[in-house]
Design a protein around this motif. Sequence first.
Motif, mmCIF file in Angstrom:
data_model
loop_
_atom_site.group_PDB
_atom_site.id
_atom_site.type_symbol
_atom_site.label_atom_id
_atom_site.label_comp_id
_atom_site.label_asym_id
_atom_site.label_seq_id
_atom_site.Cartn_x
_atom_site.Cartn_y
_atom_site.Cartn_z
ATOM 1 N N PHE A 163 0.935 -1.247 -0.077
ATOM 2 C CA PHE A 163 -0.119 0.093 -0.035
ATOM 3 C C PHE A 163 0.841 1.105 0.252
ATOM 4 O O PHE A 163 1.989 1.258 -0.778
ATOM 5 N N SER A 200 -7.284 -6.951 4.688
ATOM 6 C CA SER A 200 -6.269 -7.254 3.588
ATOM 7 C C SER A 200 -5.735 -8.886 3.659
ATOM 8 O O SER A 200 -4.711 -9.095 3.509
ATOM 9 N N GLU A 246 -11.406 -9.936 5.259
ATOM 10 C CA GLU A 246 -11.462 -9.157 4.150
ATOM 11 C C GLU A 246 -10.482 -9.708 3.105
ATOM 12 O O GLU A 246 -9.440 -9.584 2.992
ATOM 13 N N ARG A 393 -11.134 7.383 -1.962
ATOM 14 C CA ARG A 393 -12.204 6.888 -1.351
ATOM 15 C C ARG A 393 -13.041 7.768 -0.413
ATOM 16 O O ARG A 393 -13.885 7.519 0.519
HETATM 17 O O1 TEU Z 1 -8.648 -2.630 1.890
HETATM 18 C C1 TEU Z 1 -7.943 -3.576 1.114
HETATM 19 C C2 TEU Z 1 -7.614 -3.378 -0.285
HETATM 20 O O2 TEU Z 1 -7.198 -3.977 -1.315
HETATM 21 C C3 TEU Z 1 -8.296 -1.854 -0.817
HETATM 22 O O3 TEU Z 1 -7.152 -1.291 -1.157
HETATM 23 C C4 TEU Z 1 -9.197 -1.813 -2.147
HETATM 24 O O4 TEU Z 1 -8.581 -2.744 -3.114
HETATM 25 C C5 TEU Z 1 -9.516 -0.318 -2.360
HETATM 26 O O5 TEU Z 1 -9.842 0.191 -1.019
HETATM 27 C C6 TEU Z 1 -10.577 -0.245 -3.243
HETATM 28 O O6 TEU Z 1 -11.102 0.815 -3.558
HETATM 29 C C7 TEU Z 1 -8.192 -2.714 3.149
HETATM 30 C C8 TEU Z 1 -9.007 -1.505 3.861
HETATM 31 O O7 TEU Z 1 -10.153 -1.795 3.757
HETATM 32 C C9 TEU Z 1 -8.627 -0.007 3.339
HETATM 33 O O8 TEU Z 1 -9.365 0.933 3.771
HETATM 34 C C10 TEU Z 1 -7.056 0.129 3.343
HETATM 35 O O9 TEU Z 1 -6.764 1.131 2.819
HETATM 36 C C11 TEU Z 1 -6.187 -1.091 3.017
HETATM 37 O O10 TEU Z 1 -6.851 -2.370 3.315
HETATM 38 C C12 TEU Z 1 -4.851 -1.025 3.285
HETATM 39 O O11 TEU Z 1 -4.867 -1.328 4.953
#
Ligand code: TEU
Length: 520
Positions: A163, A200, A246, A393
Amino acid sequence: MPKTWWRGAAIYQVYLRSFADGNGDGFGDLAGLRARLSYLADLGVNAIWLNPWYPSPMADGGYDVADYRDIEPVFGTLAEAEKFIEEAHGLDIRVIIDIVPNHGSDQQVWFTEALSAGPGSAARERFWFRSGHGDGPPNDWQSIFGGPAWTRVPDGEWYLHLFAPEQPDLNWNNPEVIEEYHDVLRFWFDRGVDGIRIDSAALLIKDPDAEPDGQDPFTDRDGVHEIYRGWRRVADEYDERILIGEVWLPDQERFARYLRPDEMHTAFNFDFLGSAWSPASLRASIERTLDTHVPLGAPATWVLSNHDVARPVTRYGRADTSWANDDRRDKAPSDLALGYRRARAAALLAMALPGSVYIYQGEELGLPEVEDIPDELRQDPMWTRSGHTVPGRDGCRVPLPWSGSAPPYGYSTAEPWLPQPAGWQELTAEAQETDPGSMLALYRTGLRIRAELLGDGTMTWLELRDLGTGVLAFTRESGLTCVVNLGPGPVPLPPHQEVLLTSGPVEAGLLPADTSAWLR
Ligand code: TEU
């Protein structure tokens, strides 16, 4: 299969930063949430899932965790969190928190230690430090937020971050990392937390040095399941504590592996969330979901929105109803009246299906996505990392409107951290409270009926062929029938004794397009 609270629960997602501000600094907090707990009890939810509430530099809205055993001061204190858990339990509401195991924060002690300890140190073994290729990174992996997945530190090594650079990836081959998280789980279970949402969850195992082996280099690698078997053993030391994954995977069979009896209890159903607003697509998604869940004895989950995707009112108002808010700007305008009707119909569908249902804060108010946040106020790292091409987002994370006729609509006494649009006075909880036709009333009544007649269990499709191919209908064990009209025009309701609830006006026994009904 023992019937336990989570199998049929209605779970409300609280994005704490935007829920309600109790101390007047423009950021939502635990004080604000505690003051509004009775709203959630009246809504009729069985559990609250909170996004990360830990100390964090907020490079990614709290998903960059600096300390897993404390509370972000902007949100409150650990003592307040404990009080909140106790108060929620007093209202028969369970508490689910978010654990982020794929990465920490660059401000976390482990990472600052790794930086100062230098190359080859044990402290660096908790992360993925590598030397580069010449002047470039160790490999060509791209960050999910855009740009390279490697950042160079002053001594020349690079570290991996799937990320943002502020979110260094942890090395899950290191037993110290495994132990640390077991301890963090116990820390929160000991404080009464009922469930863990695992962020994730499919990304934890990776190998940047490996030759291609037919598997994706960092998504859903086979080794990841051993991690959750360990977590399940920790959860099972306690009574009825659950793990919710998730897990974003297009392949339902691979997805279902996370739900084997010795792994997670449930996982978010993104297949359903991603379905087009079409009878064939929704039916296929529901069938795929049940086909993979039922044999494992795992209940399905039904999700229409969360803090990462475009709000349903807006996406259902477009020809392309896909959730993604990470594609380019300049989309076709949304027909919000159409989207609102469909979001109501979708809510009754999601609430009627067997399993648990998730409601993301503001969904019950019918909030649209805010698509015109001024660029200079955007906070999502997707916006900056994409070179300002992906809006990100923020549009689904705008603070809730509670009351009154102008921003901040009772959310705060200060200026909210993201601006709320003018015109939300009709969408406040206060305005909807007394309106029987409001989205809030639909969710309240729906959840009340659901608690009695729906939730965990099975469903049977009704084949109403004379109504054409645009209608989905099924019955539940309780005798409740859910009918969704996804066709172009009104259809007669199937025979029934009683109409329990509809998402729109039903006249002369005709169910309009984009409308759902619950019948008995
Ligand atoms: O999201 C995981 C993830 O893969 C997201 O990046 C997704 O692909 C993206 O938000 C779609 O628009 C989780 C959390 O829900 C997200 O808020 C976090 O940014 C991310 O992990 C990193 O921790």
